[in-house]
Design a protein around this motif. Structure first.
Motif, PDB file in Angstrom:
ATOM      1  N   LYS A 277       0.770  10.356  -6.403  1.00 59.45           N
ATOM      2  CA  LYS A 277       0.660   8.905  -6.315  1.00 59.45           C
ATOM      3  C   LYS A 277      -0.262   8.434  -5.192  1.00 59.45           C
ATOM      4  O   LYS A 277      -0.651   7.261  -5.167  1.00 59.45           O
ATOM      5  CB  LYS A 277       2.055   8.298  -6.087  1.00 59.45           C
ATOM      6  CG  LYS A 277       3.058   8.558  -7.193  1.00 59.45           C
ATOM      7  CD  LYS A 277       2.695   7.825  -8.463  1.00 59.45           C
ATOM      8  CE  LYS A 277       3.776   7.997  -9.518  1.00 59.45           C
ATOM      9  NZ  LYS A 277       3.440   7.333 -10.784  1.00 59.45           N
ATOM     10  N   PHE A 278      -0.598   9.334  -4.278  1.00 64.34           N
ATOM     11  CA  PHE A 278      -1.278   8.889  -3.064  1.00 64.34           C
ATOM     12  C   PHE A 278      -2.616   8.202  -3.337  1.00 64.34           C
ATOM     13  O   PHE A 278      -2.861   7.085  -2.854  1.00 64.34           O
ATOM     14  CB  PHE A 278      -1.496  10.069  -2.115  1.00 64.34           C
ATOM     15  CG  PHE A 278      -2.319   9.713  -0.906  1.00 64.34           C
ATOM     16  CD1 PHE A 278      -1.787   8.927   0.104  1.00 64.34           C
ATOM     17  CD2 PHE A 278      -3.637  10.130  -0.792  1.00 64.34           C
ATOM     18  CE1 PHE A 278      -2.541   8.577   1.211  1.00 64.34           C
ATOM     19  CE2 PHE A 278      -4.395   9.789   0.308  1.00 64.34           C
ATOM     20  CZ  PHE A 278      -3.846   9.008   1.316  1.00 64.34           C
ATOM     21  N   GLN A 279      -3.501   8.820  -4.083  1.00 63.77           N
ATOM     22  CA  GLN A 279      -4.841   8.278  -4.243  1.00 63.77           C
ATOM     23  C   GLN A 279      -4.841   6.928  -4.941  1.00 63.77           C
ATOM     24  O   GLN A 279      -5.481   5.975  -4.488  1.00 63.77           O
ATOM     25  CB  GLN A 279      -5.723   9.256  -5.028  1.00 63.77           C
ATOM     26  CG  GLN A 279      -7.206   8.874  -5.025  1.00 63.77           C
ATOM     27  CD  GLN A 279      -7.796   8.878  -3.628  1.00 63.77           C
ATOM     28  OE1 GLN A 279      -7.775   9.896  -2.944  1.00 63.77           O
ATOM     29  NE2 GLN A 279      -8.313   7.738  -3.186  1.00 63.77           N
ATOM     30  N   VAL A 280      -4.097   6.830  -6.045  1.00 61.76           N
ATOM     31  CA  VAL A 280      -4.117   5.582  -6.806  1.00 61.76           C
ATOM     32  C   VAL A 280      -3.484   4.438  -6.010  1.00 61.76           C
ATOM     33  O   VAL A 280      -3.965   3.295  -6.050  1.00 61.76           O
ATOM     34  CB  VAL A 280      -3.415   5.780  -8.174  1.00 61.76           C
ATOM     35  CG1 VAL A 280      -1.947   6.121  -8.009  1.00 61.76           C
ATOM     36  CG2 VAL A 280      -3.597   4.543  -9.047  1.00 61.76           C
TER      37      VAL A 280
ATOM     38  N   LEU B 158      -4.057  -0.457  -2.528  1.00 64.68           N
ATOM     39  CA  LEU B 158      -3.748  -1.200  -1.302  1.00 64.68           C
ATOM     40  C   LEU B 158      -4.997  -1.568  -0.515  1.00 64.68           C
ATOM     41  O   LEU B 158      -4.946  -2.450   0.348  1.00 64.68           O
ATOM     42  CB  LEU B 158      -2.810  -0.371  -0.420  1.00 64.68           C
ATOM     43  CG  LEU B 158      -1.370  -0.232  -0.927  1.00 64.68           C
ATOM     44  CD1 LEU B 158      -0.587   0.725  -0.053  1.00 64.68           C
ATOM     45  CD2 LEU B 158      -0.681  -1.600  -0.967  1.00 64.68           C
ATOM     46  N   ASN B 159      -6.094  -0.890  -0.784  1.00 66.55           N
ATOM     47  CA  ASN B 159      -7.345  -1.192  -0.084  1.00 66.55           C
ATOM     48  C   ASN B 159      -8.291  -2.081  -0.883  1.00 66.55           C
ATOM     49  O   ASN B 159      -9.394  -2.366  -0.428  1.00 66.55           O
ATOM     50  CB  ASN B 159      -8.058   0.121   0.286  1.00 66.55           C
ATOM     51  CG  ASN B 159      -7.390   0.814   1.462  1.00 66.55           C
ATOM     52  OD1 ASN B 159      -7.386   0.330   2.579  1.00 66.55           O
ATOM     53  ND2 ASN B 159      -6.799   1.967   1.198  1.00 66.55           N
ATOM     54  N   GLN B 160      -7.855  -2.519  -2.071  1.00 68.42           N
ATOM     55  CA  GLN B 160      -8.667  -3.450  -2.859  1.00 68.42           C
ATOM     56  C   GLN B 160      -8.628  -4.847  -2.239  1.00 68.42           C
ATOM     57  O   GLN B 160      -7.557  -5.341  -1.868  1.00 68.42           O
ATOM     58  CB  GLN B 160      -8.132  -3.552  -4.292  1.00 68.42           C
ATOM     59  CG  GLN B 160      -8.432  -2.365  -5.165  1.00 68.42           C
ATOM     60  CD  GLN B 160      -7.901  -2.564  -6.575  1.00 68.42           C
ATOM     61  OE1 GLN B 160      -7.500  -1.617  -7.229  1.00 68.42           O
ATOM     62  NE2 GLN B 160      -7.901  -3.805  -7.038  1.00 68.42           N
TER      63      GLN B 160
ATOM     64  N   PRO C 144      -1.060   3.847   3.705  1.00 66.26           N
ATOM     65  CA  PRO C 144      -0.667   4.944   2.821  1.00 66.26           C
ATOM     66  C   PRO C 144      -0.655   6.268   3.593  1.00 66.26           C
ATOM     67  O   PRO C 144      -1.612   6.600   4.286  1.00 66.26           O
ATOM     68  CB  PRO C 144      -1.752   4.945   1.737  1.00 66.26           C
ATOM     69  CG  PRO C 144      -2.463   3.636   1.879  1.00 66.26           C
ATOM     70  CD  PRO C 144      -2.358   3.263   3.322  1.00 66.26           C
ATOM     71  N   VAL C 145       0.414   7.019   3.485  1.00 63.64           N
ATOM     72  CA  VAL C 145       0.550   8.309   4.153  1.00 63.64           C
ATOM     73  C   VAL C 145       0.824   9.371   3.098  1.00 63.64           C
ATOM     74  O   VAL C 145       1.805   9.275   2.345  1.00 63.64           O
ATOM     75  CB  VAL C 145       1.694   8.292   5.186  1.00 63.64           C
ATOM     76  CG1 VAL C 145       1.880   9.672   5.805  1.00 63.64           C
ATOM     77  CG2 VAL C 145       1.404   7.258   6.273  1.00 63.64           C
TER      78      VAL C 145
END
Length: 299
Positions: free
Chosen positions: A192-195, A200-202, A219-220
């Motif tokens: 799930k991390f990348q998506v 969250l950075n959009q 995100p961690v």
């Protein structure tokens, strides 16, 4: 062996930057440690008499025992002395020990979190992730609070993240007032991390509106998580105030018990022509305070 030991000390001083789990490692002075859990429910009330109001400082504790773990390498002494590749591999062992120890801590803490729906919290003897935590375990009360969302939730759904963040802000202190939780990190499995990080950075969402969660959660990536869906919201600022959700006790006895050598003077060398080295570590792991972390069942 002297050179090996020097490389080991150098590797310690040049250790990598802290990982997600390093903040929970605590050095302890013995193989068994008692950790107190203070319940100081301070709240001002109107003075009714000159003597004022005084409460007894309720306190409980839990014991944490460390266990011994070890890893080691052996090699032909002749190869180390005459082969460039064998020597180079032997020289990398000290750094490998430290990397393996850091990974061991991460793996054990991740296992604790993932088992948190069945492991009791020392705070109130309720499952660490639960919808029935007690506000103050020392004061009988029917009021409960939650740090667990059992309904499957998509972590890329901004509205759902807003709702879960809001739910965390209702976590109470010992008096029932809002504790002041403000989630600032989201811990994610590899799947799930990348998506989620990208979402969250959009700056803007698909409908053109600005992203209300941009910059709100860091995100961690927690590669040690085995569940591909579940994720966690945490308030890392509360960790610094003593509300650690978990602890990794690190006990270090005499150096001779930690790093152990079988050199040219050992019977092992005389029998095999090999030398070897092992690293022994002592760690204990426990969940502690449930207030600054929330588990959300992923989808």
């Amino acid at each position: 062996m002297r050179e090996f030991n020097e490389r080991y000390l150098l590797a310690i001083s040049a250790a990598a930057a802290p990982s997600w789990a390093d903040r929970f490692v605590m050095g302890v002075g013995g193989p068994r440690v008692t950790f107190p859990i203070a319940m100081m429910s301070t709240k001002f009330l109107e003075t009714k008499e000159a003597s004022g109001r005084f409460k007894t400082m309720q306190e409980k504790s839990f014991d944490l025992r460390v266990a011994e773990f070890d890893a080691g390498y052996e090699a032909k002494f002749l190869d180390i002395k005459t082969s460039v590749f064998a020597y180079r591999n032997w020289s990398q062992v000290p750094a490998r020990f430290l990397t393996a120890q850091a990974r061991h801590v991460c793996e054990q803490l991740a296992k604790l979190l993932e088992a948190g729906t069945t492991i009791a919290s020392p705070w109130d003897d309720v499952n660490f992730f639960s919808a029935a935590h007690k506000i103050n375990p020392s004061v009988p009360s029917s009021t409960v609070w939650s740090n667990f969302q059992a309904t499957a939730t998509d972590p890329t759904d901004i509205a759902k993240l807003q709702a879960e963040s809001t739910a965390m802000r209702f976590v109470p202190d010992e008096n029932g007032s809002k504790l002041g939780v403000e989630p600032d990190e989201i811990w994610l499995p590899t799947e799930k991390f990348q998506v989620v990080s990208d979402k969250l950075n959009q700056e803007r969402l698909a409908n053109g509106e600005s992203n209300p969660m941009m910059g709100k959660l860091k995100p961690v990536h927690v590669p040690e998580f085995t569940d591909p869906n579940d994720f966690y919201l945490v308030d890392s600022k509360l960790f610094a105030k003593g509300l650690d959700p978990m602890i990794a006790a690190d006990y270090r006895p005499a150096d001779s018990l930690g790093l152990r050598f079988w050199d040219e003077s050992s019977d092992f060398f005389k029998d095999t022509g090999k030398i070897k080295v092992s690293q022994h570590i002592w760690h204990g792991f426990s969940l502690v305070f449930p207030h600054a972390i929330r588990r959300i069942t992923g989808a």
